[in-house]
Scaffold this active site. Sequence first.
Site, PDB file in Angstrom:
ATOM      1  N   SER A 128       0.635  -1.434  -0.210  1.00 36.82           N
ATOM      2  CA  SER A 128       0.080   0.141  -0.388  1.00 36.82           C
ATOM      3  C   SER A 128       1.005   1.568   0.436  1.00 36.82           C
ATOM      4  O   SER A 128       2.075   1.594   1.159  1.00 36.82           O
ATOM      5  CB  SER A 128      -0.791  -0.249   0.932  1.00 36.82           C
ATOM      6  OG  SER A 128      -1.336   1.079   1.498  1.00 36.82           O
ATOM      7  N   LYS A 182      -4.450  -7.036   3.272  1.00 38.24           N
ATOM      8  CA  LYS A 182      -3.804  -5.952   2.551  1.00 38.24           C
ATOM      9  C   LYS A 182      -5.852  -5.115   1.862  1.00 38.24           C
ATOM     10  O   LYS A 182      -5.827  -3.901   1.931  1.00 38.24           O
ATOM     11  CB  LYS A 182      -3.422  -5.666   1.388  1.00 38.24           C
ATOM     12  CG  LYS A 182      -3.417  -4.777   0.024  1.00 38.24           C
ATOM     13  CD  LYS A 182      -2.514  -3.880   0.305  1.00 38.24           C
ATOM     14  CE  LYS A 182      -2.370  -2.659  -0.770  1.00 38.24           C
ATOM     15  NZ  LYS A 182      -3.585  -2.603  -1.685  1.00 38.24           N
ATOM     16  N   HIS A 185      -7.285  -3.306   4.845  1.00 30.08           N
ATOM     17  CA  HIS A 185      -7.450  -2.477   4.517  1.00 30.08           C
ATOM     18  C   HIS A 185      -7.939  -1.594   4.015  1.00 30.08           C
ATOM     19  O   HIS A 185      -8.851  -0.273   4.218  1.00 30.08           O
ATOM     20  CB  HIS A 185      -5.068  -2.514   4.727  1.00 30.08           C
ATOM     21  CG  HIS A 185      -4.826  -1.264   4.052  1.00 30.08           C
ATOM     22  ND1 HIS A 185      -5.160  -0.468   2.616  1.00 30.08           N
ATOM     23  CD2 HIS A 185      -4.021   0.003   4.726  1.00 30.08           C
ATOM     24  CE1 HIS A 185      -4.478   0.723   2.785  1.00 30.08           C
ATOM     25  NE2 HIS A 185      -3.640   0.641   3.881  1.00 30.08           N
ATOM     26  N   ASN A 186      -7.736  -1.897   2.085  1.00 29.41           N
ATOM     27  CA  ASN A 186      -8.915  -1.657   1.246  1.00 29.41           C
ATOM     28  C   ASN A 186     -10.106  -1.119   1.727  1.00 29.41           C
ATOM     29  O   ASN A 186     -10.679  -0.072   1.481  1.00 29.41           O
ATOM     30  CB  ASN A 186      -8.702  -1.827   0.122  1.00 29.41           C
ATOM     31  CG  ASN A 186      -7.271  -1.798  -0.676  1.00 29.41           C
ATOM     32  OD1 ASN A 186      -6.466  -1.577   0.355  1.00 29.41           O
ATOM     33  ND2 ASN A 186      -6.659  -2.156  -1.922  1.00 29.41           N
ATOM     34  N   GLU A 189      -9.540   2.325   4.351  1.00 27.50           N
ATOM     35  CA  GLU A 189      -9.848   2.790   3.564  1.00 27.50           C
ATOM     36  C   GLU A 189     -11.288   3.510   3.195  1.00 27.50           C
ATOM     37  O   GLU A 189     -11.531   5.040   3.129  1.00 27.50           O
ATOM     38  CB  GLU A 189      -8.678   2.648   2.334  1.00 27.50           C
ATOM     39  CG  GLU A 189      -7.962   3.947   1.131  1.00 27.50           C
ATOM     40  CD  GLU A 189      -7.335   3.403  -0.007  1.00 27.50           C
ATOM     41  OE1 GLU A 189      -6.360   2.495   0.836  1.00 27.50           O
ATOM     42  OE2 GLU A 189      -7.517   3.464  -0.942  1.00 27.50           O
TER      43      GLU A 189
HETATM   44  P1  NBP Z   1      -0.428  -2.145 -14.161  1.00 22.73           P
HETATM   45  O1  NBP Z   1      -1.705  -3.230 -13.219  1.00 22.73           O
HETATM   46  O2  NBP Z   1      -0.523  -1.191 -15.378  1.00 22.73           O
HETATM   47  O3  NBP Z   1       0.443  -2.967 -14.975  1.00 22.73           O
HETATM   48  C1  NBP Z   1       1.293  -2.843 -16.228  1.00 22.73           C
HETATM   49  C2  NBP Z   1       2.210  -4.100 -16.090  1.00 22.73           C
HETATM   50  O4  NBP Z   1       2.064  -5.468 -16.489  1.00 22.73           O
HETATM   51  C3  NBP Z   1       3.375  -4.240 -17.350  1.00 22.73           C
HETATM   52  O5  NBP Z   1       4.425  -4.258 -17.095  1.00 22.73           O
HETATM   53  C4  NBP Z   1       3.091  -4.582 -18.207  1.00 22.73           C
HETATM   54  O6  NBP Z   1       3.759  -5.200 -19.399  1.00 22.73           O
HETATM   55  C5  NBP Z   1       2.492  -6.101 -17.476  1.00 22.73           C
HETATM   56  N1  NBP Z   1       1.896  -7.183 -18.137  1.00 22.73           N
HETATM   57  C6  NBP Z   1       0.816  -7.098 -18.740  1.00 22.73           C
HETATM   58 BR1  NBP Z   1      -0.682  -5.358 -18.680  1.00 22.73          BR
HETATM   59  N2  NBP Z   1      -0.491  -8.228 -19.260  1.00 22.73           N
HETATM   60  C7  NBP Z   1       1.219  -9.213 -19.161  1.00 22.73           C
HETATM   61  C8  NBP Z   1       1.433 -10.315 -19.435  1.00 22.73           C
HETATM   62  N3  NBP Z   1       0.216 -11.185 -20.457  1.00 22.73           N
HETATM   63  N4  NBP Z   1       2.889 -11.384 -19.593  1.00 22.73           N
HETATM   64  C9  NBP Z   1       3.447 -10.227 -18.819  1.00 22.73           C
HETATM   65  N5  NBP Z   1       3.370  -8.481 -18.410  1.00 22.73           N
HETATM   66  C10 NBP Z   1       2.134  -8.443 -18.651  1.00 22.73           C
HETATM   67  O7  NBP Z   1       0.793  -1.896 -13.679  1.00 22.73           O
HETATM   68  P2  NBP Z   1       0.535  -1.033 -12.259  1.00 22.73           P
HETATM   69  O8  NBP Z   1      -0.149  -0.098 -11.952  1.00 22.73           O
HETATM   70  O9  NBP Z   1       2.325  -1.025 -11.629  1.00 22.73           O
HETATM   71  O10 NBP Z   1       0.007  -2.161 -11.019  1.00 22.73           O
HETATM   72  C11 NBP Z   1       1.126  -2.726 -11.085  1.00 22.73           C
HETATM   73  C12 NBP Z   1       0.218  -3.826 -10.117  1.00 22.73           C
HETATM   74  O11 NBP Z   1       0.287  -3.122  -8.623  1.00 22.73           O
HETATM   75  C13 NBP Z   1      -1.300  -4.212 -10.622  1.00 22.73           C
HETATM   76  O12 NBP Z   1      -1.924  -5.510  -9.226  1.00 22.73           O
HETATM   77  C14 NBP Z   1      -1.845  -3.396  -9.509  1.00 22.73           C
HETATM   78  O13 NBP Z   1      -3.499  -3.454  -8.763  1.00 22.73           O
HETATM   79  C15 NBP Z   1      -1.075  -3.178  -7.763  1.00 22.73           C
HETATM   80  N6  NBP Z   1      -0.840  -2.041  -7.122  1.00 22.73           N
HETATM   81  C16 NBP Z   1      -1.127  -0.607  -7.920  1.00 22.73           C
HETATM   82  C17 NBP Z   1      -0.898   0.583  -7.151  1.00 22.73           C
HETATM   83  C18 NBP Z   1      -0.758   1.576  -8.034  1.00 22.73           C
HETATM   84  O14 NBP Z   1      -0.715   2.563  -6.771  1.00 22.73           O
HETATM   85  N7  NBP Z   1      -0.881   1.788  -8.888  1.00 22.73           N
HETATM   86  C19 NBP Z   1      -0.688   0.317  -5.636  1.00 22.73           C
HETATM   87  C20 NBP Z   1      -1.244  -0.923  -5.283  1.00 22.73           C
HETATM   88  C21 NBP Z   1      -0.737  -1.954  -5.337  1.00 22.73           C
HETATM   89  P3  NBP Z   1       3.715  -4.056 -20.878  1.00 22.73           P
HETATM   90  O15 NBP Z   1       4.781  -3.167 -20.670  1.00 22.73           O
HETATM   91  O16 NBP Z   1       4.217  -5.492 -20.899  1.00 22.73           O
HETATM   92  O17 NBP Z   1       2.707  -3.467 -21.233  1.00 22.73           O
END
Ligand code: NBP
Length: 479
Positions: A128, A182, A185-186, A189
């Site tokens: 988080s 987690k 937690h959400n 939130e």
């Molecule tokens: P995203 O959730 O937007 O995912 C993008 C990533 O996933 C890229 O690296 C992309 O690769 C890869 N990807 C996808 Br889409 N499909 C794929 C596949 N079939 N095989 C391999 N790679 C694949 O990224 P994020 O916002 O950094 O979040 C990542 C995780 O963290 C999620 O589960 C999210 O729920 C969680 N999370 C996010 C936050 C936040 O604030 N954003 C907070 C807490 C947790 P590519 O570059 O090749 O397209």
Amino acid sequence: TQARIGVTGLAVMGRNLARNLARHGYPVALHNRTHARTQRLVEEHGDEGTFVPSESMRDFVQSIERPRPIIIMVKAGEPTDAVIDELADLLDEGDIIIDCGNAHFADTRRREAALREKGLHFVGAGVSGGEEGALNGPSIMPGGSAESYATLGPMFEAIAAQVDGTPCCTHVGPDGAGHFVKMVHNGIEYADMQLIAEAYDLLRHGLGAEPAQIARIFADWNAGDLESYLIEITADVLAHTDADTGRAFVDVVLDEAEQKGTGRWTVQTALDLGVPVTGIAEATFARSVSGHAEQREPARAAYPDAHAESDWRPDDVDAFVEDVRRALYASKVVAYAQGFDEIQAGSKEYAWDVDPGAMATIWRGGCIIRARFLDRIREAYDADPDLPTLLVAPYFVEAVQAGLESWRRVVAIAARTGIPAPAFASSLAYFDALRADRLPAALIQGLRDDFGAHTYRRVDKEGTFHTLWGGDRTEEQQG
Ligand code: NBP
């Protein structure tokens, strides 16, 4: 160089976690499906530590010291399963796959069981704090085996947020425990934000105050018991002026709240476990109500006078503001008490042995619900690990008693003036139900026995009973 840990999935979250690890001195192996992302990270931040980039998954795996801890930070759902499958074929016994995405704990349990069969560890870790937290210190909630935590723990504890010298990371429990915590937690939130929004709405309509004035009230509140990240950013958002129109920012934003689903999961799971998380449920439903524009518009047209009493003003402005503050605090105690109840119910159901006080400890920094209040929760569980509900911990009894009259006045005013305050009202109803001498559940039992012979228990005798409602109304003992 051999890396100590690997990260695959280098979008915002993975990229920042990798940088955080590198900045703490851990050589980090990097991989992303689209190699350009990996290259960009090394070009832009290569000087922050030791990065070992690879284009193929095979090279990536080979570049990490055994047992290999590999963080997956890709889109939750199918992409996560695809990456796990690809990795599992390349790993050796004892290696550790860590899913830091927002997975459902049931998926984590399934994946953990499948990988255990193959001799691999699977850790579902809740992270988080968003993008900023991932880079500068998140709250981390890792599940999985104690053995995997022995390798991972020191690294995660080093990169987590630190409060009073204590890291906001601890081993939560086996398999899905981390993602479960987690999720709750959400959910908390959601409740926290809904309560803040209701307090804002009461001040806005009750006082006829402008957002900038209300921003100052929240800033004041942030100096007391309510001190928290969410109260702090509420003051910030309310004080913000839209550059285009010169109006308060909050007045130009469409009033339809969106959701990604963790609140819904928390409520669905609570229903399955039989835990009344009314605060989280009201918050989740309130977002849903806001999103039904197609019903809100005709309802506004059908009931144009619903706000007939909205020109109500308090006699004493300061007293009203203090009433809202106390009502907010008491409702928040209820929402957290319910969230911790859900954690304990999950822990019991899945034999996780989660320490609730430790969860309050790791939420004190890094995460969205970080708050002064969490110290009080930790103290309550430290003093009595078997606390039946946070609402009976001496500190909270005093706080709720002190706020009770305010809470009732605020809920009454909301009802009288037509200001929707579902979370305030339902938290108060929950509290009143919990401490009632007798509940009308007795009547419900009577009705169930009348129409369906479902039986009931008595206050004065052991056993289960049924009354012959259609006959001579004698009572039979059934068991
Ligand atoms: P995203 O959730 O937007 O995912 C993008 C990533 O996933 C890229 O690296 C992309 O690769 C890869 N990807 C996808 Br889409 N499909 C794929 C596949 N079939 N095989 C391999 N790679 C694949 O990224 P994020 O916002 O950094 O979040 C990542 C995780 O963290 C999620 O589960 C999210 O729920 C969680 N999370 C996010 C936050 C936040 O604030 N954003 C907070 C807490 C947790 P590519 O570059 O090749 O397209």
